[in-house]
Design an enzyme around this catalytic site. Structure first.
Site, PDB file in Angstrom:
ATOM      1  N   VAL A 172       1.810   4.210  -1.717  1.00  0.00           N
ATOM      2  CA  VAL A 172       1.457   3.544  -3.734  1.00  0.00           C
ATOM      3  C   VAL A 172       0.934   2.800  -4.046  1.00  0.00           C
ATOM      4  O   VAL A 172       0.590   1.972  -4.503  1.00  0.00           O
ATOM      5  CB  VAL A 172       2.444   4.650  -4.211  1.00  0.00           C
ATOM      6  CG1 VAL A 172       2.469   4.356  -5.347  1.00  0.00           C
ATOM      7  CG2 VAL A 172       2.588   6.032  -3.732  1.00  0.00           C
ATOM      8  N   CYS A 173       2.017   1.386  -3.580  1.00  0.00           N
ATOM      9  CA  CYS A 173       2.464   0.030  -3.978  1.00  0.00           C
ATOM     10  C   CYS A 173       0.551  -0.298  -2.976  1.00  0.00           C
ATOM     11  O   CYS A 173       0.134  -1.582  -4.155  1.00  0.00           O
ATOM     12  CB  CYS A 173       3.303  -0.550  -3.052  1.00  0.00           C
ATOM     13  SG  CYS A 173       4.130  -0.081  -3.379  1.00  0.00           S
ATOM     14  N   THR A 174       0.281  -0.483  -2.033  1.00  0.00           N
ATOM     15  CA  THR A 174      -1.522  -0.725  -1.275  1.00  0.00           C
ATOM     16  C   THR A 174      -2.289  -0.254  -2.977  1.00  0.00           C
ATOM     17  O   THR A 174      -2.845  -1.010  -3.325  1.00  0.00           O
ATOM     18  CB  THR A 174      -1.392  -0.340  -0.514  1.00  0.00           C
ATOM     19  OG1 THR A 174      -0.330  -0.104   0.317  1.00  0.00           O
ATOM     20  CG2 THR A 174      -2.899  -0.980  -0.279  1.00  0.00           C
ATOM     21  N   LEU A 231      -1.185  -2.519  -5.849  1.00  0.00           N
ATOM     22  CA  LEU A 231      -2.033  -4.305  -5.678  1.00  0.00           C
ATOM     23  C   LEU A 231      -3.194  -3.750  -6.270  1.00  0.00           C
ATOM     24  O   LEU A 231      -3.704  -5.565  -6.732  1.00  0.00           O
ATOM     25  CB  LEU A 231      -1.262  -4.585  -4.546  1.00  0.00           C
ATOM     26  CG  LEU A 231       0.407  -4.687  -5.058  1.00  0.00           C
ATOM     27  CD1 LEU A 231       0.919  -5.336  -3.807  1.00  0.00           C
ATOM     28  CD2 LEU A 231       0.329  -6.110  -6.179  1.00  0.00           C
TER      29      LEU A 231
END
Length: 212
Positions: free
Chosen positions: A44-46, A49
């Site tokens: 999810v963070c990928t 960002l």
């Protein structure tokens, strides 16, 4: 102590993917968004960002700097950035703070023990030119952030910081605003030359004042 709206955002110096960052100095006279991630190489963070990199010009246009944070070290960040650029078809163009000693995470109360003893929650802090915290969002690890909403909130914060208005539910940039109750009715015509309408004595609307 948890940070609250109106508190001075804690200052810090940290290493980032773009070099050493002195937070208050880096903010300067503008606005800033600081958002945290549980760790590097998470799916999810990928996507998050990558999403921010794609709309960074929207932040730039509003005079807002953005910085991400993860508890992993710099070397890990650099490798992760390569993955983000590849999978999200973009170029990460803002600093990612390394916080392996949890120094910044503790300052901003990003570790929530009932969620995780070691990893930061998905926090968002919007900080004004006065270095005060203007907004705090906290998301669970399973839910990616809506950065269009963050842009919308910045538009509202910047508008209401300079004009005697508030923004109503579901407001979007360009729509009518609420005249603050503190503005006396006899002052309204001079203060809002675009006109206004009275729905109730306490509910008065006016066209967005910072648009031509």
């Amino acid at each position: 102590m948890a940070l609250r709206l109106g508190d001075i955002a804690p200052d810090f110096t940290a290493e980032t993917s773009q070099g050493t960052l002195n937070f208050h100095e880096w903010i300067g006279d503008g606005w800033a968004v600081l958002f945290s991630h549980p760790r590097d190489y998470t799916p999810v963070c990928t996507t998050e960002l990558g999403a921010v990199a794609k709309i960074k010009d929207e932040f730039d246009r509003r005079g807002v700097k953005v910085a991400a944070l993860s508890v992993d070290p710099i070397d890990s960040h650099h490798g992760w950035i390569q993955d983000i650029n590849e999978t999200q078809e973009t170029n990460v163009n803002f600093p990612i703070i390394a916080d392996p000693d949890r120094k910044v995470s503790d300052l901003y109360d990003m570790i929530h023990p009932n969620a995780s003893d070691t990893f930061t929650v998905r926090s968002v802090f919007i900080i004004g030119p006065d270095k005060k915290v203007k907004l705090i969002f906290t998301y669970p690890a399973s839910t990616g952030r809506n950065f269009a909403e963050i842009i919308r909130v910045i538009d509202s914060l910047q508008l209401t910081a300079n004009h005697s208005v508030a923004t109503p539910a579901n407001w979007e940039n360009g729509q009518d605003c609420v005249i603050l109750p503190s503005v006396k009715q006899e002052e309204v015509e001079a203060k809002f030359p675009k006109g206004h309408r009275v729905i109730k004595p306490y509910l008065r609307m006016t066209p967005q004042p910072n648009l031509d």
